[in-house]
Design a protein around this motif. Structure first.
Motif, PDB file in Angstrom:
ATOM      1  N   GLY A 530      -1.967  -1.935   7.181  1.00 63.81           N
ATOM      2  CA  GLY A 530      -1.550  -1.668   5.808  1.00 63.81           C
ATOM      3  C   GLY A 530      -2.699  -1.152   4.967  1.00 63.81           C
ATOM      4  O   GLY A 530      -2.519  -0.259   4.127  1.00 63.81           O
ATOM      5  N   TYR A 531      -3.882  -1.727   5.185  1.00 60.08           N
ATOM      6  CA  TYR A 531      -5.072  -1.209   4.506  1.00 60.08           C
ATOM      7  C   TYR A 531      -5.252   0.268   4.825  1.00 60.08           C
ATOM      8  O   TYR A 531      -5.493   1.091   3.925  1.00 60.08           O
ATOM      9  N   PRO A 548       2.145   0.956   2.980  1.00 59.85           N
ATOM     10  CA  PRO A 548       1.249  -0.149   3.335  1.00 59.85           C
ATOM     11  C   PRO A 548       1.973  -1.492   3.192  1.00 59.85           C
ATOM     12  O   PRO A 548       2.580  -1.771   2.159  1.00 59.85           O
ATOM     13  N   ALA A 551      -1.096  -5.291   2.757  1.00 57.83           N
ATOM     14  CA  ALA A 551      -2.308  -4.476   2.841  1.00 57.83           C
ATOM     15  C   ALA A 551      -3.427  -4.992   1.950  1.00 57.83           C
ATOM     16  O   ALA A 551      -3.197  -5.365   0.794  1.00 57.83           O
ATOM     17  N   THR A 553      -6.208  -3.949  -0.408  1.00 58.64           N
ATOM     18  CA  THR A 553      -6.478  -2.748  -1.202  1.00 58.64           C
ATOM     19  C   THR A 553      -7.741  -2.882  -2.051  1.00 58.64           C
ATOM     20  O   THR A 553      -8.278  -1.885  -2.506  1.00 58.64           O
ATOM     21  N   HIS A 601       4.606   0.009  -1.577  1.00 60.82           N
ATOM     22  CA  HIS A 601       3.876  -1.212  -1.244  1.00 60.82           C
ATOM     23  C   HIS A 601       4.877  -2.320  -0.911  1.00 60.82           C
ATOM     24  O   HIS A 601       5.840  -2.537  -1.658  1.00 60.82           O
TER      25      HIS A 601
END
Length: 664
Positions: A530-531, A548, A551, A553, A601
């Motif tokens: 996800g990052y 993502p 994730a 962030t 997201h």
């Protein structure tokens, strides 16, 4: 419960069906539900998957944890089953409501211990059942009422005691297992993970170890000694610095056997207790270790398993240490002969096994039992010996047949990164579609993990996207397992650096081969993946859509709010408070742009590993920059979306996001 739709405002975006908190009445949702009904419906009420195989020590019987689903509105349940390897017949071990898992045979081959939460959902206790007649198992008996929830159980070599590892009900789950907590949240006294020795005949219990010792993994080393991976504190961070310890069952005294700079897992000991082994590796997730084998016999030495990254160990015979692992995209299993120092490989296959990493059981004849699977092969219980595979029981059904006709092909593919390093991945292409395809880059978590040749890639959203006309490239950049320690170590100190270039080079390769349409490129991933799904669009503006999931962030705020804040320090080799260091330079939230790919997201409200605030931060940063962003938070999900019917909503939103921005 529907997800929380958090969208304070949008930029450059017209209203779509994804703006609705409840999608149940939309054509897309009905289409997705129909997909899963066709796939899963024919197997409702029967065993459709298996894990945790356990071989009877003296009979041709297997125990395993079977998966059963009743409807699309309920999540799957787990039940212990017995398989006759000669006939393939299955018999369920009846235990009541809820779940049963982790079967372990007694040395006499007549009793089976397992864990069940039949008394209280989410709180597992130990049960023992008589298997004198495998076609009609006896009635399971509760052995003891332990404070907390049992996570693992194993018999002593003489069969007189059970060793049970227990977690407090508010102890953290590993991120790879969904984060959140192990059971309910009634207990708030502590989060320690002790172990207990339980006498199944008298039901008496004895705590193992000392008060200042958290036990992450433990097994027998003879009848009166234990070998364990322990730490002085119970926090999830402490696992990264855990060490290998021997424990005396009677006195409770301990002695450190090994303390290195990497992570440890899967400790085993020979039947006599004279030798022990453990896997040592750089690992980003508890429960997901793959690396080198350390043997204590009695001095410490590293074993060469023909270059494989080992994921599990077994010690069924005194003279042979059995193993399974990954090497260059293939699953390998065999025995290491202690006397000759040679390796006998019994399985070397493009297929694989194990829902997280390869796992197996070893029979008294020295063969391996695995739940074998591949993109084109639904899970099947198999026995493997000297390269020969024999299916004991297949879990294919009309639904898997239906999906096989719609998900095209999967093949291992390789390409060169910008520095010349060879990178690999699995390319899944849709059936009956002309190239180039819209392509979704799928990035795994970790970063120390690997995509393997699994049924549906063990991520049904991948199969859904392929069935709807997308090619999906599941890539294994540097840091992935199966390519040796140097490949894994190369991500240390450089997260979001060289591995990002590996992934972009994969996109370039797919475009150059005319497999991917350069105007229809997407990216998705869970956790570290996800990052990457948030980070890569800051490096390459070709992405038309990004998803993502769970994730990271903002690495600095992540360090302060995650239950594994030590992870990022170990993998960045930097201070989170260095304003000139990688924490700011490699954080997507610090690089918002109006030209960032439209981003969906997705987060779980119960995620302790990557709190949902990470998604909120990036969502706000993109909106402030004038980019298109949407945010979905699932109230009852943790690290990734796993439960039905939430997974239906999740699949609908992901498919809808890609179809809106890069239609197939």
């Amino acid at each position: 419960m529907p997800p929380l739709l958090l969208e304070p405002r949008r930029a450059r975006h017209q209203s779509t069906l994804l703006d609705h908190a409840d999608l149940c009445q939309t054509p897309l949702y009905h289409s997705v539900v129909q997909h899963f009904q066709h796939l899963l419906g024919p197997a409702f009420g029967s065993v459709s998957d298996a894990a945790e195989p356990a071989a009877c020590p003296n009979r041709s019987l297997l125990a395993f944890t079977g998966t059963i689903r009743l409807s699309l509105n309920t999540s799957q349940t787990q039940h212990v089953h017995i398989a006759d390897t000669a006939t393939g017949t299955l018999a369920a071990v009846c235990h009541g409501a809820n779940n049963a898992r982790s079967p372990q045979w007694a040395p006499d081959g007549r009793r089976l211990a397992f864990l069940s939460d039949c008394a209280k959902s989410g709180v597992y206790q130990v049960y023992v059942v008589d298997i004198t007649d495998p076609s009609s198992p006896g009635k399971p008996e509760a052995i003891a009422s332990l404070h907390g929830t049992a996570e693992a159980v194993t018999w002593s070599p003489d069969g007189s005691l059970l060793l049970v590892r227990v977690a407090e009900l508010d102890a953290d789950q590993a991120g790879a297992l969904g984060s959140g907590t192990t059971g309910t949240t009634e207990s708030k006294s502590s989060s320690w993970m002790p172990a207990w020795a339980v006498d199944p005949s008298t039901h008496s219990v004895k705590c193992v170890g000392e008060p200042d010792m958290n036990i992450w993994e433990v097994t027998w080393m003879g009848d009166e000694q234990l070998i364990a991976v322990v730490s002085p504190t119970p926090d999830e961070d402490a696992w990264y610095n855990a060490h290998l310890t021997a424990l005396d069952l009677n006195s409770g005294k301990r002695r450190t056997l090994y303390a290195g700079s990497k992570q440890l897992g899967k400790p085993v000991a020979s039947p006599s207790g004279r030798a022990a082994a453990v896997i040592e590796a750089v690992a980003s997730d508890r429960g997901g270790i793959a690396g080198q084998v350390l043997l204590l016999d009695p001095t410490l030495r590293k074993l060469d398993m023909n270059g494989a990254d080992i994921t599990d160990l077994y010690w069924a015979r005194e003279s042979h240490l059995s193993f399974i692992g990954l090497r260059n995209g293939r699953t390998v299993a065999g025995h290491y002969c202690l006397e000759s120092g040679t390796v006998e490989e019994h399985w070397n296959s493009s297929l694989t096994c194990g829902p997280m990493l390869p796992e197996a059981a070893v029979t008294h004849k020295g063969s391996f039992v695995v739940v074998s699977e591949g993109w084109e092969q639904p899970p099947a219980l198999c026995e493997v010996h000297n390269g020969n595979e024999r299916i004991i029981a297949s879990f294919a059904h009309l639904g898997t047949d239906w999906l096989q006709s719609r998900i095209g092909t999967a093949e291992r593919t390789t390409w060169r990164s910008t520095d010349g390093l060879e990178v690999d991945g699995i390319l899944c292409k849709p059936v009956g579609r002309e190239e180039p395809h819209p392509l979704v880059l799928n990035v795994h978590g970790g970063p120390v993990w690997a995509f393997r040749n699994l049924w549906q890639m063990r991520s049904p959203i991948v199969a859904l996207l392929v069935a709807r006309g997308y090619a999906v490239l599941s890539a294994n950049p540097r840091g992935s397992v199966g390519r040796g320690p140097a490949y894994i170590d190369s991500v240390i100190g450089d997260m979001g650096g060289g591995d990002s270039q590996d992934l972009i080079a994969g996109i370039d390769s797919m475009v150059a081969c005319r497999i991917a349409d350069p105007t229809r490129l997407g990216v998705m991933g869970v956790s570290y993946g996800g990052y990457m799904a948030a980070w890569l669009p800051t490096l390459d503006r070709r992405f038309a859509a990004a998803v993502p999931i769970a994730a990271v962030t903002n690495w600095t705020s992540y360090h302060a709010t995650s239950n594994i804040g030590l992870f990022d320090e170990l993998f960045f080799r930097a201070s989170p408070y260095d304003t000139r260091g990688p924490y700011g330079k490699r954080s997507p939230v610090m690089h918002p742009s109006r030209n960032h790919a439209p981003t969906l997201h997705i987060a779980g409200a119960l995620d302790r590993c990557v709190p949902p605030s990470q998604a909120i931060e990036h969502h706000r940063a993109l909106l402030d920059a004038g980019a298109e962003s949407a945010l979905i938070v699932y109230p009852q999900e943790g690290h990734g979306v796993r439960q039905f019917p939430a997974y239906l909503d999740f699949s609908c939103r992901v498919a809808g996001w890609f179809e809106h921005h890069m239609a197939a």
